[in-house]
Design an enzyme around this catalytic site. Structure first.
Site, mmCIF file in Angstrom:
data_model
loop_
_atom_site.group_PDB
_atom_site.id
_atom_site.type_symbol
_atom_site.label_atom_id
_atom_site.label_comp_id
_atom_site.label_asym_id
_atom_site.label_seq_id
_atom_site.Cartn_x
_atom_site.Cartn_y
_atom_site.Cartn_z
ATOM 1 N N CYS A 56 -3.118 50.326 -36.272
ATOM 2 C CA CYS A 56 -3.100 50.244 -37.731
ATOM 3 C C CYS A 56 -3.305 48.804 -38.203
ATOM 4 O O CYS A 56 -4.041 48.552 -39.158
ATOM 5 C CB CYS A 56 -1.784 50.790 -38.273
ATOM 6 S SG CYS A 56 -1.407 52.461 -37.706
ATOM 7 N N SER A 57 -2.665 47.859 -37.530
ATOM 8 C CA SER A 57 -2.735 46.447 -37.923
ATOM 9 C C SER A 57 -3.991 45.744 -37.440
ATOM 10 O O SER A 57 -4.496 44.849 -38.105
ATOM 11 C CB SER A 57 -1.512 45.688 -37.398
ATOM 12 O OG SER A 57 -0.353 46.093 -38.069
#
Length: 168
Positions: A56-57
């Site tokens: 996600c990051s």
């Protein structure tokens, strides 16, 4: 039941950490009704299992930040990132990722809206509780016009490049 193309998204409440107070929005977490947020807008929505998680990051959120202007050139009014985290965490993640108004970091802290969409994922066995499936969608006045659901832990169809290509 999982939401599908042609369905209207359920109403619910999402929260957003507001960095700068303005008329109608105080500093800190503010609650917004989904039905009001989507009204008359074309939204590119992507959901992630959790803020600050590796995929996600490193890939998911940065892709939408990078392609924000191109998505908006295709008629997108707003880009939303939704996760089953609280507004404080989503706000901190947005600051760390430098979203700077490009992506709205919307929290579904208790997974209520995510469950109503039928897109919840039980990761309790891994110590993560109930989360959201990874997906992307386009909402046009609250109606799902595109939906890309990932299977398992995949990150293959919900990325910003795929959504941009689908917009034509």
């Amino acid at each position: 039941m999982t939401i599908k193309i042609g369905d209207k998204v359920p109403d619910g409440t999402l929260t957003e950490f507001i960095e700068t107070a303005s008329e109608g929005c105080s500093l800190g977490p503010n609650a917004f009704k989904v039905s009001e947020l989507v009204k008359g807008k074309k939204i590119a929505l992507f959901a992630v299992p959790g803020a600050f998680t590796p995929t996600c990051s490193a890939q998911h959120l940065p892709g939408y930040i990078e392609l924000e202007s191109q998505l908006k050139a295709k008629g997108i009014d707003e880009i939303w990132c939704v996760a089953v985290n609280d507004a404080f965490v989503m706000g901190a993640w947005g600051r760390e990722q430098n979203v700077q108004g490009k992506v709205r970091m919307l929290a579904d802290g208790s997974a209520t809206w995510t469950k109503a969409m039928g897109l919840d994922l039980d990761l309790a066995a891994r110590g993560l509780g109930v989360r959201s499936r990874r997906y992307s969608a386009v909402l046009d006045d609250g109606v799902v016009t595109l939906l890309n659901l990932e299977e398992g832990g995949a990150y293959e169809v919900s990325d910003a490049k795929t959504l941009l290509a689908q917009l034509g």
